[in-house]
Design an enzyme around this catalytic site. Structure first.
Site, mmCIF file in Angstrom:
data_model
loop_
_atom_site.group_PDB
_atom_site.id
_atom_site.type_symbol
_atom_site.label_atom_id
_atom_site.label_comp_id
_atom_site.label_asym_id
_atom_site.label_seq_id
_atom_site.Cartn_x
_atom_site.Cartn_y
_atom_site.Cartn_z
ATOM 1 N N TYR A 56 3.031 -1.763 -4.854
ATOM 2 C CA TYR A 56 1.729 -1.999 -5.499
ATOM 3 C C TYR A 56 0.966 -0.688 -5.627
ATOM 4 O O TYR A 56 1.098 0.206 -4.782
ATOM 5 C CB TYR A 56 0.870 -2.942 -4.647
ATOM 6 C CG TYR A 56 1.263 -4.392 -4.692
ATOM 7 C CD1 TYR A 56 0.839 -5.218 -5.724
ATOM 8 C CD2 TYR A 56 2.045 -4.945 -3.683
ATOM 9 C CE1 TYR A 56 1.174 -6.565 -5.744
ATOM 10 C CE2 TYR A 56 2.393 -6.291 -3.692
ATOM 11 C CZ TYR A 56 1.949 -7.091 -4.729
ATOM 12 O OH TYR A 56 2.286 -8.428 -4.749
ATOM 13 N N TYR A 65 9.671 -6.764 -1.850
ATOM 14 C CA TYR A 65 9.154 -5.743 -0.932
ATOM 15 C C TYR A 65 9.085 -6.288 0.494
ATOM 16 O O TYR A 65 8.922 -7.489 0.704
ATOM 17 C CB TYR A 65 7.784 -5.220 -1.387
ATOM 18 C CG TYR A 65 6.678 -6.241 -1.491
ATOM 19 C CD1 TYR A 65 5.957 -6.661 -0.369
ATOM 20 C CD2 TYR A 65 6.326 -6.775 -2.732
ATOM 21 C CE1 TYR A 65 4.931 -7.581 -0.479
ATOM 22 C CE2 TYR A 65 5.301 -7.706 -2.851
ATOM 23 C CZ TYR A 65 4.605 -8.104 -1.718
ATOM 24 O OH TYR A 65 3.586 -9.019 -1.833
ATOM 25 N N ARG A 119 9.362 -10.215 0.787
ATOM 26 C CA ARG A 119 8.810 -11.146 -0.186
ATOM 27 C C ARG A 119 9.727 -11.217 -1.397
ATOM 28 O O ARG A 119 10.146 -10.192 -1.933
ATOM 29 C CB ARG A 119 7.428 -10.676 -0.686
ATOM 30 C CG ARG A 119 6.294 -10.666 0.277
ATOM 31 C CD ARG A 119 5.826 -11.997 0.834
ATOM 32 N NE ARG A 119 6.077 -13.202 0.081
ATOM 33 C CZ ARG A 119 5.314 -13.680 -0.904
ATOM 34 N NH1 ARG A 119 4.242 -13.056 -1.265
ATOM 35 N NH2 ARG A 119 5.617 -14.810 -1.504
ATOM 36 N N HIS A 170 7.544 -11.750 -7.142
ATOM 37 C CA HIS A 170 6.539 -12.748 -7.499
ATOM 38 C C HIS A 170 5.406 -12.101 -8.270
ATOM 39 O O HIS A 170 5.193 -10.889 -8.192
ATOM 40 C CB HIS A 170 5.982 -13.424 -6.239
ATOM 41 C CG HIS A 170 5.351 -12.448 -5.287
ATOM 42 N ND1 HIS A 170 6.088 -11.729 -4.376
ATOM 43 C CD2 HIS A 170 4.072 -12.034 -5.134
ATOM 44 C CE1 HIS A 170 5.290 -10.923 -3.698
ATOM 45 N NE2 HIS A 170 4.060 -11.085 -4.148
ATOM 46 N N HIS A 202 1.247 -12.652 -8.706
ATOM 47 C CA HIS A 202 0.031 -13.345 -8.252
ATOM 48 C C HIS A 202 -0.796 -13.734 -9.479
ATOM 49 O O HIS A 202 -0.921 -12.941 -10.429
ATOM 50 C CB HIS A 202 -0.810 -12.438 -7.360
ATOM 51 C CG HIS A 202 -0.126 -12.026 -6.092
ATOM 52 N ND1 HIS A 202 -0.234 -12.743 -4.917
ATOM 53 C CD2 HIS A 202 0.672 -10.976 -5.805
ATOM 54 C CE1 HIS A 202 0.462 -12.142 -3.964
ATOM 55 N NE2 HIS A 202 1.029 -11.062 -4.482
HETATM 56 FE FE LIG Z 1 2.463 -9.853 -3.496
#
Ligand SMILES: [Fe+2]
Length: 235
Positions: A107, A146, A156, A159, A161
Site C-alpha cells: 500500500y 501481503y 491476506r 482483495h 476494499h
Molecule cells: Fe487490505
C-alpha cells in the site's frame, strides 16, 4: 440488540461477529456490550456528503489516476457491478470509494512496511458514483497478497476494499472484494469471519462479458445492502 434505524433491519445471520478471536484485532476493538441505537439528527440524515459532486473523470481508473511517468505494473483488470437493495432494485447515486495494494502487495501508506516495492505509477485509490441502474465500474491492477502478522505466516488474500456512501454520512457500508479460486481464502480469518453461505458473496465472479479482448480481464461484483442476500460488511 441491533442498531438499525431504517425500516429494513440488517440480516445479522449473514454478517461476521464483532469479535472473532482468530482475527485478533477484533478482540481489542469489538464491542462487548449490546449496542445502543442513537436516533439520527436531521443534519446527519440530510447533510451533504463530500465527494458526490467532485468525482473527476480519472477517479475510476486506477491505472491512470496515479500515473507519473508510465503505466502501473501488474495485471490490468476491470471491476464492475451493481449496488442493489434487499429487493434487487438498483441503488443509484451511491459513492463507491476503493483502496487496495499494488501488484506486489504494498500500500501507499506509511504504516505499510511490507518488504515489497511501491509502484511510482500506482496510488491504489479510486472512486465513482453509481448510475441510474446502480452500476459502477473501475479499471485497476489486480492487487497482490501481503503478510499481516495476525498469526504465524499470515497472508491476506488479494482483495479490494470498498466503502459505499448513500445519501448521507450515516449510510455507509465498508466491505472487501476477493477473487475466485484463491487458495488463501481458506486461511484468512477476515474472510472466514463471515458466516459460511454469506462469505462467498464477497468473492467476485470472473466475467468474460466484462473482459476486454487483448486488454484486461473482467470481474463482476454486485453489492447487496440488505436482506437475506446482503453482502457481509467489515467487522
Ligand atoms: Fe487490505
Amino acid at each position: 440488540m441491533k442498531p438499525d434505524t431504517d425500516c429494513t433491519p440488517r440480516d445479522w445471520a449473514s454478517q461476521p461477529p464483532y469479535v472473532y478471536p482468530d482475527y485478533k484485532s477484533t478482540v481489542l476493538r469489538g464491542p462487548l456490550k449490546p449496542l445502543v441505537p442513537l436516533p439520527h439528527t436531521l443534519s446527519e440524515l440530510t447533510g451533504p456528503v463530500y465527494g458526490h459532486e467532485s468525482v473527476g473523470p480519472l477517479d475510476d481508473d486506477l491505472t491512470r489516476n496515479g500515473a507519473k511517468n508510465g503505466q502501473p505494473l501488474g495485471e490490468r483488470i476491470v471491476v464492475a457491478g451493481r449496488v442493489l437493495d434487499e429487493a434487487g432494485r438498483p441503488v443509484p447515486d451511491t459513492l463507491i470509494e476503493i483502496w487496495q495494494a499494488n501488484a506486489a502487495g504494498r500500500y501507499v501508506h506509511g504504516a505499510d512496511q511490507h518488504d515489497a516495492p511501491l509502484d511510482p505509477n500506482f496510488l491504489g485509490a479510486g472512486r465513482c458514483v453509481t448510475d441510474d441502474e446502480g452500476r459502477y465500474r473501475f479499471i485497476t491492477i489486480k492487487p497482490g497478497a501481503y503478510p499481516w502478522r495476525n498469526h504465524p505466516n499470515a497472508w491476506r488474500p488479494p482483495h479490494i476494499h470498498l466503502s459505499l456512501f448513500g445519501p448521507s454520512f450515516v449510510t455507509r457500508l465498508v466491505t472487501q472484494m476477493y477473487f475466485p479460486g484463491d487458495p488463501l481464502l481458506a486461511h484468512d480469518p477476515i474472510y472466514q469471519g463471515a458466516p459460511e453461505g454469506a462469505r462467498e458473496r464477497m468473492i467476485s465472479r470472473f466475467s468474460l462479458e466484462l473482459t476486454r479482448p487483448e486488454w484486461a480481464l473482467g470481474y463482476e461484483f454486485d453489492i447487496v445492502l440488505r436482506g437475506p442476500a446482503a453482502t457481509p460488511v467489515e467487522t
